[in-house]
Design an enzyme around this catalytic site. Structure first.
Site, PDB file in Angstrom:
ATOM      1  N   HIS A   1       0.966   5.143   1.202  1.00 36.64           N
ATOM      2  CA  HIS A   1       0.346   6.169   2.038  1.00 36.64           C
ATOM      3  C   HIS A   1       0.379   7.506   1.290  1.00 36.64           C
ATOM      4  O   HIS A   1       1.408   7.854   0.705  1.00 36.64           O
ATOM      5  CB  HIS A   1       1.146   6.387   3.330  1.00 36.64           C
TER       6      HIS A   1
ATOM      7  N   HIS B   1       0.840  -1.200   0.000  1.00 37.84           N
ATOM      8  CA  HIS B   1       0.000   0.000   0.000  1.00 37.84           C
ATOM      9  C   HIS B   1       0.865   1.235   0.000  1.00 37.84           C
ATOM     10  O   HIS B   1       1.970   1.227   0.524  1.00 37.84           O
ATOM     11  CB  HIS B   1      -0.943   0.017   1.211  1.00 37.84           C
TER      12      HIS B   1
HETATM   13  P1  AMP Z   1       2.176   0.162   7.282  1.00 37.10           P
HETATM   14  O1  AMP Z   1       2.964   0.460   8.517  1.00 37.10           O
HETATM   15  O2  AMP Z   1       2.738   0.876   6.071  1.00 37.10           O
HETATM   16  O3  AMP Z   1       1.976  -1.333   7.055  1.00 37.10           O
HETATM   17  O4  AMP Z   1       0.783   0.833   7.509  1.00 37.10           O
HETATM   18  C1  AMP Z   1      -0.412   0.161   7.702  1.00 37.10           C
HETATM   19  C2  AMP Z   1      -1.457   1.222   7.811  1.00 37.10           C
HETATM   20  O5  AMP Z   1      -2.710   0.600   7.674  1.00 37.10           O
HETATM   21  C3  AMP Z   1      -1.448   1.946   9.157  1.00 37.10           C
HETATM   22  O6  AMP Z   1      -1.312   3.349   8.937  1.00 37.10           O
HETATM   23  C4  AMP Z   1      -2.793   1.569   9.770  1.00 37.10           C
HETATM   24  O7  AMP Z   1      -3.372   2.622  10.507  1.00 37.10           O
HETATM   25  C5  AMP Z   1      -3.613   1.227   8.548  1.00 37.10           C
HETATM   26  N1  AMP Z   1      -4.697   0.290   8.756  1.00 37.10           N
HETATM   27  C6  AMP Z   1      -4.640  -0.906   9.396  1.00 37.10           C
HETATM   28  N2  AMP Z   1      -5.850  -1.515   9.378  1.00 37.10           N
HETATM   29  C7  AMP Z   1      -6.681  -0.689   8.696  1.00 37.10           C
HETATM   30  C8  AMP Z   1      -8.060  -0.737   8.338  1.00 37.10           C
HETATM   31  N3  AMP Z   1      -8.839  -1.774   8.685  1.00 37.10           N
HETATM   32  N4  AMP Z   1      -8.587   0.289   7.636  1.00 37.10           N
HETATM   33  C9  AMP Z   1      -7.811   1.340   7.285  1.00 37.10           C
HETATM   34  N5  AMP Z   1      -6.511   1.450   7.602  1.00 37.10           N
HETATM   35  C10 AMP Z   1      -5.950   0.466   8.281  1.00 37.10           C
END
Ligand code: AMP
Ligand code: ZN
Length: 148
Positions: free
Chosen positions: A104, A102
């Site tokens: 950001h 993903h």
């Molecule tokens: P990363 O550290 O790049 O893997 O970031 C994962 C991101 O996904 C974090 O910023 C979380 O807040 C976000 N996240 C986790 N679960 C969900 C969810 N169900 N819906 C939206 N965002 C999520």
């Protein structure tokens, strides 16, 4: 390719888990981060379960960047932010927690207190001599990878 059991992003894409969806096309979905670091913090997610960018077919990579470029101005307009960071954490060592690739989109404002990678004083400019061996090693690895 979006049915990895236990993957929360696969579940969101399949409509099995809730999300505030901002954009969707054939290849990607974009929704608000559940724990935003700033209002409008968005995740652009390929509709293909892979852990890291290098595992994605090229069309998904292109679609992610296109969606980010489309969404970023809308996010700025809607939130009043002045700029943004695009960020991919690849691997736990880089802070990846959700193991479905993903990107950001992090809205930024002057003086918002968030750290940028280019924090003055924490890095030093090095000579090209010092850079050269790393460059060589990467170019060699690139040749190997392209040959696979
Ligand atoms: P990363 O550290 O790049 O893997 O970031 C994962 C991101 O996904 C974090 O910023 C979380 O807040 C976000 N996240 C986790 N679960 C969900 C969810 N169900 N819906 C939206 N965002 C999520
Ligand atoms: Zn997934």
């Amino acid at each position: 390719m979006i049915g990895m059991p236990g993957c929360v992003f696969c579940r969101i894409i399949r409509g099995e888990a809730p999300a505030v969806m901002l954009y969707e096309d054939e290849l990607v979905a974009a929704f608000l981060d559940i724990a935003p670091v700033a209002p409008g913090h968005t995740l652009v997610v390929p509709k293909y379960h892979a852990e890291r960018p290098e595992e994605l077919p090229a069309e998904y990579l292109c679609a992610m960047m296109k969606a980010a470029a489309l969404l970023a101005p809308a996010i700025l307009e809607a939130t009043g932010a002045e700029g943004y960071n695009l960020l991919v954490n690849a691997g736990p060592a880089a802070g990846q927690v959700v193991m479905h690739v993903h990107m950001h989109i992090i809205p930024r404002r002057r003086g918002d207190g968030m750290r940028a990678i280019h924090v003055p004083g924490e890095r030093r400019i090095v000579s090209h001599e010092e850079l050269r061996p790393v460059g060589e090693a990467i170019r060699e690895a690139l040749t190997r990878i392209k040959g696979r």
